[in-house]
Scaffold this motif. Sequence first.
Motif, PDB file in Angstrom:
ATOM      1  N   PRO A  13      50.319  48.991  22.731  1.00  0.00           N
ATOM      2  CA  PRO A  13      48.985  49.809  22.622  1.00  0.00           C
ATOM      3  C   PRO A  13      49.153  51.044  22.366  1.00  0.00           C
ATOM      4  O   PRO A  13      50.154  51.793  22.351  1.00  0.00           O
ATOM      5  N   SER A  16      51.246  54.588  23.567  1.00  0.00           N
ATOM      6  CA  SER A  16      52.118  54.311  24.560  1.00  0.00           C
ATOM      7  C   SER A  16      53.563  54.763  24.305  1.00  0.00           C
ATOM      8  O   SER A  16      54.279  54.938  25.208  1.00  0.00           O
ATOM      9  N   GLU A  57      49.533  45.154  29.683  1.00  0.00           N
ATOM     10  CA  GLU A  57      49.362  44.132  28.723  1.00  0.00           C
ATOM     11  C   GLU A  57      48.448  43.033  29.222  1.00  0.00           C
ATOM     12  O   GLU A  57      48.396  42.951  30.539  1.00  0.00           O
ATOM     13  N   LYS A 204      39.257  39.640  27.774  1.00  0.00           N
ATOM     14  CA  LYS A 204      40.144  40.572  26.799  1.00  0.00           C
ATOM     15  C   LYS A 204      39.461  41.910  26.786  1.00  0.00           C
ATOM     16  O   LYS A 204      40.434  42.881  26.882  1.00  0.00           O
ATOM     17  N   ALA A 205      38.331  42.023  26.782  1.00  0.00           N
ATOM     18  CA  ALA A 205      37.698  43.401  26.551  1.00  0.00           C
ATOM     19  C   ALA A 205      37.717  44.189  27.863  1.00  0.00           C
ATOM     20  O   ALA A 205      37.829  45.531  27.916  1.00  0.00           O
ATOM     21  N   GLN A 207      40.000  43.722  29.944  1.00  0.00           N
ATOM     22  CA  GLN A 207      41.509  44.242  30.362  1.00  0.00           C
ATOM     23  C   GLN A 207      41.751  45.587  29.632  1.00  0.00           C
ATOM     24  O   GLN A 207      42.267  46.424  30.088  1.00  0.00           O
ATOM     25  N   ARG A 208      41.084  45.493  28.315  1.00  0.00           N
ATOM     26  CA  ARG A 208      41.187  46.937  27.330  1.00  0.00           C
ATOM     27  C   ARG A 208      40.662  47.899  28.435  1.00  0.00           C
ATOM     28  O   ARG A 208      41.097  48.975  28.577  1.00  0.00           O
ATOM     29  N   GLU A 209      39.641  47.799  28.666  1.00  0.00           N
ATOM     30  CA  GLU A 209      38.812  48.633  29.247  1.00  0.00           C
ATOM     31  C   GLU A 209      39.189  49.294  30.680  1.00  0.00           C
ATOM     32  O   GLU A 209      39.339  50.576  31.134  1.00  0.00           O
ATOM     33  N   GLY A 211      42.566  48.703  31.565  1.00  0.00           N
ATOM     34  CA  GLY A 211      43.892  49.407  31.419  1.00  0.00           C
ATOM     35  C   GLY A 211      44.686  48.821  32.442  1.00  0.00           C
ATOM     36  O   GLY A 211      45.709  49.699  32.506  1.00  0.00           O
ATOM     37  N   ASP A 229      47.946  39.681  24.616  1.00  0.00           N
ATOM     38  CA  ASP A 229      49.099  40.508  23.726  1.00  0.00           C
ATOM     39  C   ASP A 229      50.191  39.899  23.539  1.00  0.00           C
ATOM     40  O   ASP A 229      50.892  39.797  22.290  1.00  0.00           O
TER      41      ASP A 229
END
Lengths: 374, 294
Positions: A13, A16, A57, A204-205, A207-209, A211, A229
Amino acid sequence: MTPFDTYPAGLLPAGSQDRTPMPSPLEIIDARKSFRTPEGGTMTALDGISLKLASAEFVTLLGPSGCGKTTLLRTISGFETLDAGEVLIDGSAVTQMPAHRRPVNTVFQRYALFGHMSVARNVGYALEIAGRDKREIRTRVGEMLELVGLAGMEKRSIQQLSGGQQQRVALARALAAKPKLLLLDEPLSALDKNLRQKMQQELKALQRELGIGFIFVTHDQEEALTMSDRIAVLAHGQIQQIGAPTELYQTPANLFTADFLGESNLLPVTVTSGRGCLPDGQSFATPHAPGEATLLLRPEALSVTPPDGHALSFTGTIRETYYTGTDHQIALETPAHGTMHALLRSGGALPCLGSEITLYAPAQGLHLIDEAAP
Amino acid sequence: MSLARRKLLQLVGLLGVPTVFLLIFFFGPLLIMLVYSFLTPGLYGGVDWIFSHLNYGRILGWADTRYEKFDPVYIAIFLRSLKLAALTVLASLAVCYPAAFWISRMRPGMRDFAIFLVTLPFFVSLIVRLFAWVLILRPTGFLNQGLMGLGLTGGPIEFLYTDFAVILGMTYVFIPFMFLPLYGSIEKLDMAQIEASSDLGATRFQTFRKVILPATLPGIVGGSIITFIPALGNFIVPSVLGGAKVLMIGNLIEQQFLSARNWPFGSALAMLVMSAVLVLLIAQFRLAKKEAQS
C-alpha cells in the motif's frame, strides 16, 4: 525464505515503505494441527503453515473444502488450539490466549446473529460485554450501521432482515469493537450472485477505509481474485502458493494452483537446452531449466487469428460451445493434446459445433510449471 | 353442493365428535365441581342443593361461626404446596438443564438412547417406584446404611416423611416432564452463536447469561409450567414419601372426597388450585406475548 520475502514491493500500500517498521497485524509461524477422525485415524488439517501480513492487507485463504482454511481461521480467532507453532497478533503471541481475549473479530458463515436481540444490541454486543457507557455504545452502533448502509435500523429484530441485511449486521457487529484484524469465514456464500458481487466490492472498499487486516476464507476462486491483495492457496494443510492475484493467475508455482485458479490447459513439455518441446513436435524458446515441465495456457490466451511472430497452433474439432454474452467458451478436441479449452471474444465468426478450427497462442512469455503434467 | 358448504361439512365431520366429547367429558366434570363448590354438604356425603359460600369462606377467611372458627390451616397447606411445587421445579431444572445440554451434544445414536433412558421410568408403575424410594430413604434404608457405613453419621437421619423426601420424589417423577421441553429448546441452540459471543469478548459466564439463557428461556418456562402444575396438585408422592407429616393440597382434596365426605369443600379446594394454575398460565401467556412484540 518466507513468502513475505518474495512479496513484490510495488504491491505494498502507498506510503508503507517509508514508515518505521510496525508489528505485523498477523503472523503465523509453522502452525500444525491434526484431528482425530471418528474412525480412529488422524487427519492433518494444518501441516506447517507460515503466513505473515505485511500491513493492513486483504488476504484470502483459498482452497477446496477440507484443505485446512477454516481450521487456520479458527486458530487465529482462538476456537482451535495449535499442536505446534505460534500465532502473533500485532506482534504479540496469542497462541495460548482464549478466544474472548483476542483482539480479533469474526464474521461467521451463517452470521450467527443473536436472534433474541435487536439489531442495535447485536452490533453493540462486544461493547456491552466490555462494560462501555450506554451513550458511547449507542453512538458507536449508529456509526457502524451507517458504515454498512443500515442507518436507522437499530430497533429492527433480526428476523425482520433479509439475508443481505443480516450479513451487514454481522459485519457491523464484528467491527464495532475496533478489532486489529477482521476474520471472515465464507461470509458471502449464502447470498445470491448479484448481491455477492456488490458485497465483494463493498468489503474491499471497507477494508481500505478502515485500514485493518482482513483474513477472508473462501472456496470461490473468482471471489478471491476480485477482492484480495494477496491470496494464499491451501491444499492438504499446506500453503501451495501465496501472492497477488495476478501473480497466482499468470504464473502459478504448481499444478494445483494452476488448476484451482481459473480454467487452464496443461500441456506436457520436455525442455532441452533452452527450448521447450510439446508432444506434437512444436517447440518454443524458454529460459526454463532442462527436464519435464508443464505448459500453462489459459483459455483466453488462445485466439483464432495468428499473432505476429512465432506462434503455437492447435488444430482440432469443436466438441462443445457455450455462449456467455461476452465470450464463447469452446472445448476443442485435438489429436495431440486431448481436450483443450478456449475463450473467444464474441463478435467474430461463430464457431460451429463439429467444425475443424485452428487456434493460436503467441510463443513468447509462456509460463512453465516445474512439475510434470498429470 | 357449493365448495364452501362442503368444506364446512368436512370440518364438522372431522371435528364434531371430538369437540362434543371434550365438552361433555372434559368441561362437564369441571362444571360439576364448580357447582358443587357452592352447595352445602349432605349429612351422609353427597350434596344438599342449598347455596353456600362457606366452602370458600372456610379457606379464605370467613367461617360459619356457629360450628367452627376460621382456621388458616388450609391457606397454610396451600402455601406449603406452592412452595414444594416451586422447589420441585427448581430441582428439576437444576438436574435437567445440564443433562439436556450434555445429551444434545452427543452423537446421534447415543443421543436417542439417552432420551430413551430419560423416559424409561414411565415403563414402571409410579407406586412401585415410590416404594423403592421408601426403601432408599427410610431409617434402615440404603442411603442411611451407606452414610453410616462410611462413618459420615452416627445414627440414621430422618429422610423419609420430610419436605426433602417429597421434593426429591416429585423431582424424580417430573424429570421427564421438565427434560423434554428443555431439550427441545437446547437442541435448537445455535453453537455458532456461542462462538460468536466468545469471539466478541464474552466469558463463558457472560455467554451463558446473555445468549444461552435467553435463547433457551421458552424451554425453561414451558418445562417449569408443565412440572409445576402436576406437582402442585400431586397427592401420591406426599402420601407415600411425606406420610402424615407433609400434607399437600392434593392430599387434602383427596381426604375431603374419600374420608371426610365433604364434596363441596373438596370442590372448593380444587377450584382454588385450578385458579392458581390459571393465573399462572395467563401470566405466562401475557409474558410470551410481550416478548414476541418487543
